[in-house]
Motif scaffolding. Structure first.
Motif, mmCIF file in Angstrom:
data_model
loop_
_atom_site.group_PDB
_atom_site.id
_atom_site.type_symbol
_atom_site.label_atom_id
_atom_site.label_comp_id
_atom_site.label_asym_id
_atom_site.label_seq_id
_atom_site.Cartn_x
_atom_site.Cartn_y
_atom_site.Cartn_z
ATOM 1 N N ALA A 36 0.813 -1.208 0.000
ATOM 2 C CA ALA A 36 0.000 0.000 0.000
ATOM 3 C C ALA A 36 0.851 1.264 0.000
ATOM 4 N N ALA A 37 2.121 1.163 0.393
ATOM 5 C CA ALA A 37 3.027 2.311 0.470
ATOM 6 C C ALA A 37 4.452 1.793 0.629
ATOM 7 N N TYR A 38 5.403 2.714 0.596
ATOM 8 C CA TYR A 38 6.791 2.389 0.902
ATOM 9 C C TYR A 38 7.228 3.286 2.060
ATOM 10 N N ALA A 39 8.336 2.932 2.699
ATOM 11 C CA ALA A 39 8.843 3.711 3.827
ATOM 12 C C ALA A 39 9.925 4.665 3.357
ATOM 13 N N VAL A 40 9.870 5.882 3.864
ATOM 14 C CA VAL A 40 10.882 6.903 3.616
ATOM 15 C C VAL A 40 11.550 7.187 4.957
ATOM 16 N N LEU A 41 12.853 6.954 5.032
ATOM 17 C CA LEU A 41 13.601 7.294 6.236
ATOM 18 C C LEU A 41 14.115 8.710 6.068
ATOM 19 N N GLU A 42 13.817 9.556 7.029
ATOM 20 C CA GLU A 42 14.147 10.973 6.922
ATOM 21 C C GLU A 42 15.655 11.182 6.792
ATOM 22 N N GLU A 43 16.041 12.354 6.273
ATOM 23 C CA GLU A 43 17.460 12.669 6.131
ATOM 24 C C GLU A 43 18.134 12.647 7.487
ATOM 25 N N GLY A 44 19.368 12.206 7.482
ATOM 26 C CA GLY A 44 20.153 12.107 8.705
ATOM 27 C C GLY A 44 20.273 10.667 9.150
ATOM 28 N N ALA A 45 21.379 10.378 9.792
ATOM 29 C CA ALA A 45 21.587 9.037 10.321
ATOM 30 C C ALA A 45 20.585 8.770 11.437
ATOM 31 N N GLY A 46 20.181 7.528 11.585
ATOM 32 C CA GLY A 46 19.320 7.145 12.696
ATOM 33 C C GLY A 46 17.889 6.821 12.342
ATOM 34 N N GLY A 47 17.405 7.173 11.157
ATOM 35 C CA GLY A 47 16.058 6.775 10.757
ATOM 36 C C GLY A 47 15.974 5.258 10.701
ATOM 37 N N GLN A 48 14.863 4.688 11.191
ATOM 38 C CA GLN A 48 14.756 3.232 11.300
ATOM 39 C C GLN A 48 13.418 2.709 10.803
ATOM 40 N N ALA A 49 13.472 1.477 10.316
ATOM 41 C CA ALA A 49 12.274 0.676 10.056
ATOM 42 C C ALA A 49 12.489 -0.644 10.778
ATOM 43 N N GLU A 50 11.439 -1.117 11.443
ATOM 44 C CA GLU A 50 11.556 -2.321 12.270
ATOM 45 C C GLU A 50 10.325 -3.203 12.087
ATOM 46 N N TRP A 51 10.568 -4.500 11.947
ATOM 47 C CA TRP A 51 9.503 -5.475 11.811
ATOM 48 C C TRP A 51 9.644 -6.544 12.883
ATOM 49 N N GLU A 52 8.516 -7.095 13.320
ATOM 50 C CA GLU A 52 8.526 -8.238 14.226
ATOM 51 C C GLU A 52 8.203 -9.487 13.429
ATOM 52 N N VAL A 53 9.050 -10.494 13.581
ATOM 53 C CA VAL A 53 8.922 -11.741 12.843
ATOM 54 C C VAL A 53 8.887 -12.888 13.832
ATOM 55 N N GLU A 54 7.893 -13.743 13.723
ATOM 56 C CA GLU A 54 7.803 -14.934 14.577
ATOM 57 C C GLU A 54 8.387 -16.120 13.826
ATOM 58 N N ALA A 55 9.255 -16.857 14.489
ATOM 59 C CA ALA A 55 9.847 -18.050 13.886
ATOM 60 C C ALA A 55 9.440 -19.272 14.698
ATOM 61 N N ALA A 56 9.044 -20.326 14.014
ATOM 62 C CA ALA A 56 8.611 -21.554 14.677
ATOM 63 C C ALA A 56 9.779 -22.311 15.290
ATOM 64 N N ALA A 57 10.989 -22.086 14.769
ATOM 65 C CA ALA A 57 12.184 -22.774 15.265
ATOM 66 C C ALA A 57 13.396 -21.918 14.920
ATOM 67 N N PRO A 58 14.518 -22.123 15.596
ATOM 68 C CA PRO A 58 15.732 -21.390 15.217
ATOM 69 C C PRO A 58 16.096 -21.717 13.767
ATOM 70 N N ALA A 59 16.588 -20.710 13.046
ATOM 71 C CA ALA A 59 16.890 -20.953 11.632
ATOM 72 C C ALA A 59 17.901 -19.954 11.102
ATOM 73 N N SER A 60 18.740 -20.425 10.196
ATOM 74 C CA SER A 60 19.541 -19.538 9.367
ATOM 75 C C SER A 60 18.643 -19.152 8.200
ATOM 76 N N ALA A 61 18.663 -17.885 7.840
ATOM 77 C CA ALA A 61 17.748 -17.403 6.813
ATOM 78 C C ALA A 61 18.442 -16.340 5.968
ATOM 79 N N THR A 62 17.776 -15.964 4.900
ATOM 80 C CA THR A 62 18.230 -14.855 4.063
ATOM 81 C C THR A 62 17.214 -13.734 4.184
ATOM 82 N N LEU A 63 17.714 -12.546 4.485
ATOM 83 C CA LEU A 63 16.901 -11.344 4.550
ATOM 84 C C LEU A 63 17.127 -10.565 3.262
ATOM 85 N N ALA A 64 16.066 -10.375 2.470
ATOM 86 C CA ALA A 64 16.138 -9.600 1.228
ATOM 87 C C ALA A 64 15.381 -8.295 1.432
ATOM 88 N N LEU A 65 16.028 -7.188 1.170
ATOM 89 C CA LEU A 65 15.424 -5.861 1.324
ATOM 90 C C LEU A 65 15.233 -5.236 -0.050
#
Length: 136
Positions: A36-65
């Motif tokens: 529905a939209a994209y995120a814009v991090l404001e100018e300057g260091a420190g802008g953040q985007a954060e997601w909560e992810v539930e995992a059924a078990a410990p896992a090595s994974a690939t994060l694609a942004l």
């Protein structure tokens, strides 16, 4: 923000509008984003985007942004999982326009239960526009 359940062998897509933003906002001005939209991090260091992810078990994974960088300079970001930085100043190179999207991937480790995935702008220019993250 909604929680998500990842199961072994499954992948999860987490859209920008579902992220918790610090010094950022959602926008729809530039085309080509997937939710529905994209995120814009404001100018300057420190802008953040954060997601909560539930995992059924410990896992090595690939994060694609999936991101867009319409500027002429790199917009590096730190990537952290559960408060631990897994990549410092990961390059998010120019994509040729704010409506031109690219993907960068990094390996991560998830623990059983709730996991926090956070990206933080590392330079004065701020971060790129973020469309989504995908975990596989």
């Amino acid at each position: 923000m909604r929680g998500y359940q990842l199961v072994s062998g499954a992948s999860g897509v987490f859209r920008a509008e579902e992220a918790r933003l610090h010094r950022g906002r959602t926008d729809t001005e530039h085309p080509g984003y997937s939710g529905a939209a994209y995120a814009v991090l404001e100018e300057g260091a420190g802008g953040q985007a954060e997601w909560e992810v539930e995992a059924a078990a410990p896992a090595s994974a690939t994060l694609a942004l999936r991101y867009a960088n319409g500027g002429t300079a790199d917009r590096p970001m730190d990537i952290a999982v559960n408060g631990t930085r897994v990549v410092a100043a990961r390059s998010f190179r120019p994509t040729g326009g704010w409506g031109s999207w690219a993907t960068v991937s990094v390996p991560i480790t998830l623990r059983t239960g709730a996991n926090t995935v956070r990206v933080t702008a590392a330079t004065a220019a701020g971060g790129p526009h973020l469309d989504r993250i995908a975990i596989s």
